[in-house]
Scaffold this motif. Structure first.
Motif, mmCIF file in Angstrom:
data_model
loop_
_atom_site.group_PDB
_atom_site.id
_atom_site.type_symbol
_atom_site.label_atom_id
_atom_site.label_comp_id
_atom_site.label_asym_id
_atom_site.label_seq_id
_atom_site.Cartn_x
_atom_site.Cartn_y
_atom_site.Cartn_z
ATOM 1 N N VAL A 34 -37.757 -35.385 6.309
ATOM 2 C CA VAL A 34 -38.603 -35.549 5.124
ATOM 3 C C VAL A 34 -37.916 -34.925 3.916
ATOM 4 O O VAL A 34 -37.840 -35.519 2.838
ATOM 5 C CB VAL A 34 -39.990 -34.904 5.335
ATOM 6 C CG1 VAL A 34 -40.787 -34.940 4.036
ATOM 7 C CG2 VAL A 34 -40.750 -35.642 6.424
ATOM 8 N N MET A 38 -36.652 -36.682 0.411
ATOM 9 C CA MET A 38 -37.145 -36.283 -0.897
ATOM 10 C C MET A 38 -36.008 -35.888 -1.837
ATOM 11 O O MET A 38 -35.982 -36.287 -2.986
ATOM 12 C CB MET A 38 -38.102 -35.099 -0.752
ATOM 13 C CG MET A 38 -39.440 -35.451 -0.142
ATOM 14 S SD MET A 38 -40.615 -34.097 -0.294
ATOM 15 C CE MET A 38 -39.840 -32.850 0.734
ATOM 16 N N THR A 104 -41.862 -40.584 0.121
ATOM 17 C CA THR A 104 -42.687 -39.561 -0.523
ATOM 18 C C THR A 104 -43.246 -40.067 -1.842
ATOM 19 O O THR A 104 -42.729 -41.008 -2.444
ATOM 20 C CB THR A 104 -41.865 -38.286 -0.774
ATOM 21 O OG1 THR A 104 -40.762 -38.603 -1.647
ATOM 22 C CG2 THR A 104 -41.331 -37.720 0.519
ATOM 23 N N ASP A 109 -43.561 -34.702 -4.920
ATOM 24 C CA ASP A 109 -43.268 -35.307 -3.617
ATOM 25 C C ASP A 109 -44.130 -34.706 -2.513
ATOM 26 O O ASP A 109 -43.683 -34.512 -1.387
ATOM 27 C CB ASP A 109 -41.786 -35.144 -3.266
ATOM 28 C CG ASP A 109 -40.885 -35.910 -4.209
ATOM 29 O OD1 ASP A 109 -41.210 -37.082 -4.491
ATOM 30 O OD2 ASP A 109 -39.874 -35.353 -4.660
ATOM 31 N N VAL A 112 -46.602 -37.776 1.845
ATOM 32 C CA VAL A 112 -45.580 -38.324 2.739
ATOM 33 C C VAL A 112 -46.136 -39.501 3.532
ATOM 34 O O VAL A 112 -47.196 -39.402 4.147
ATOM 35 C CB VAL A 112 -45.066 -37.234 3.718
ATOM 36 C CG1 VAL A 112 -43.977 -37.801 4.611
ATOM 37 C CG2 VAL A 112 -44.552 -36.029 2.943
#
Length: 310
Positions: A34, A38, A104, A109, A112
């Motif tokens: 993740v 981002m 995101t 951000d 998700v």
């Protein structure tokens, strides 16, 4: 208009789903991916009418369709630049496409989305896409996802994906049941479909200009619609002994077919149009010894002019 309330609900659900039933190391792995999405790949996001459009630092944009209230999305056809249909001529999808596992959104951000599906016709007609990298999060690939990708050279799949795998650029299901996509620009002239597979999916080989000889494994039971459509260099095909169904236009546009070997005692059930008229006029059809009349009584097989037993 951004769907702030919907996004917040989905984001909360994603956190709950991703942390449920995972080890500490697995959690770190997901958070790491993740964070990379981002900070490294994604630079901007727009959300409107259940479509997430994400821009990346390599100059490409990818569109995602919101699937549910749990933060799951499907990579879908290109909605950028005001496109209202996947059949519109221009798509910005091009070059090497690396599909992320997460997308995101939000000023920081903080929201998700998990990319778990490749939508129907997602890359249909994307003639400038050369490679596609599928992440571990993808659980479903819908019909026609890669049809018309005439420049596609290879497909790769993250080794941790539980449903799909790629071997030498060819996309299969991980349970060894289905051959999904053989890239149109894969340049080998010969290909053997292993004995472990049972289904050739729709459009699987469609548009390949290099294949000349194909051997279909003995456990393949079905060849789907358009499977070898417009394989213009194809000369010989050998069917395994258990092929039962051949779909619509499966060999349409295979204008150089010279020889077809069929090993099955029971003639495969053909849809009304499988082969070109010229194929039935000029191609040699070889059937098992003692089965000449069996084939000559069956739809489309009876139209072959040159049938021999072997």
């Amino acid at each position: 208009m951004k769907k702030h309330v919907l996004i917040m609900a989905m984001a909360a659900s994603v956190v709950a789903v991703c942390s449920c039933g995972t080890s500490k190391n697995a959690g770190k792995s997901i958070k790491s991916e993740v964070w990379q999405t981002m900070m490294v790949k994604q630079i901007d996001t727009q959300i409107e009418d259940q479509i997430v459009i994400a821009k990346y630092n390599n100059g490409t944009s990818l569109s995602y369709k919101i699937l549910d209230n749990f933060g799951n999305v499907a990579l879908t056809w290109d909605h950028s630049n005001g496109r209202s249909s996947n059949e519109e001529s221009y798509s910005s999808y091009k070059g090497e496409i690396s599909i992320p596992s997460f997308v995101t959104a939000g000023a920081d951000d903080e929201f998700v989305f998990r990319v778990m599906e490749i939508d129907e016709d997602a890359f249909s007609g994307c003639t400038n896409v050369t490679s596609i990298d599928i992440p571990y999060s993808i659980m479903r690939i819908m019909d026609g996802a890669f049809s018309g990708c005439s420049s596609l050279e290879k497909i790769t799949v993250n080794e941790n994906n539980q449903v799909y795998k790629a071997e030498d650029g060819v996309l299969f299901t991980k349970d060894n049941r289905m051959l999904i996509t053989y890239p149109a620009q894969k340049k080998e002239t010969d290909f053997v479909i292993g004995e472990e597979y049972s289904l050739i999916c729709a459009d699987a080989f469609s548009g390949n200009q290099y294949l000349e000889n194909i051997t279909i494994g003995n456990f393949i039971t079905a060849i789907s619609d358009n499977a070898f459509k417009n394989c213009s260099s194809l000369k010989t095909v050998e069917f395994g002994g258990n092929v039962r169904i051949i779909g619509v236009d499966a060999f349409k546009g295979c204008t150089k077919l010279e020889r077809i070997n069929v090993r099955g005692i029971f003639p495969p059930h053909n849809c009304p149009t499988v082969f070109e008229t010229a194929t039935k006029e000029n191609c040699k059809l070889y059937v098992p010894k003692g089965q000449y009349m069996n084939y000559k009584r069956r739809l489309e097989w009876m139209e072959f002019k040159n049938v021999q037993e072997y």
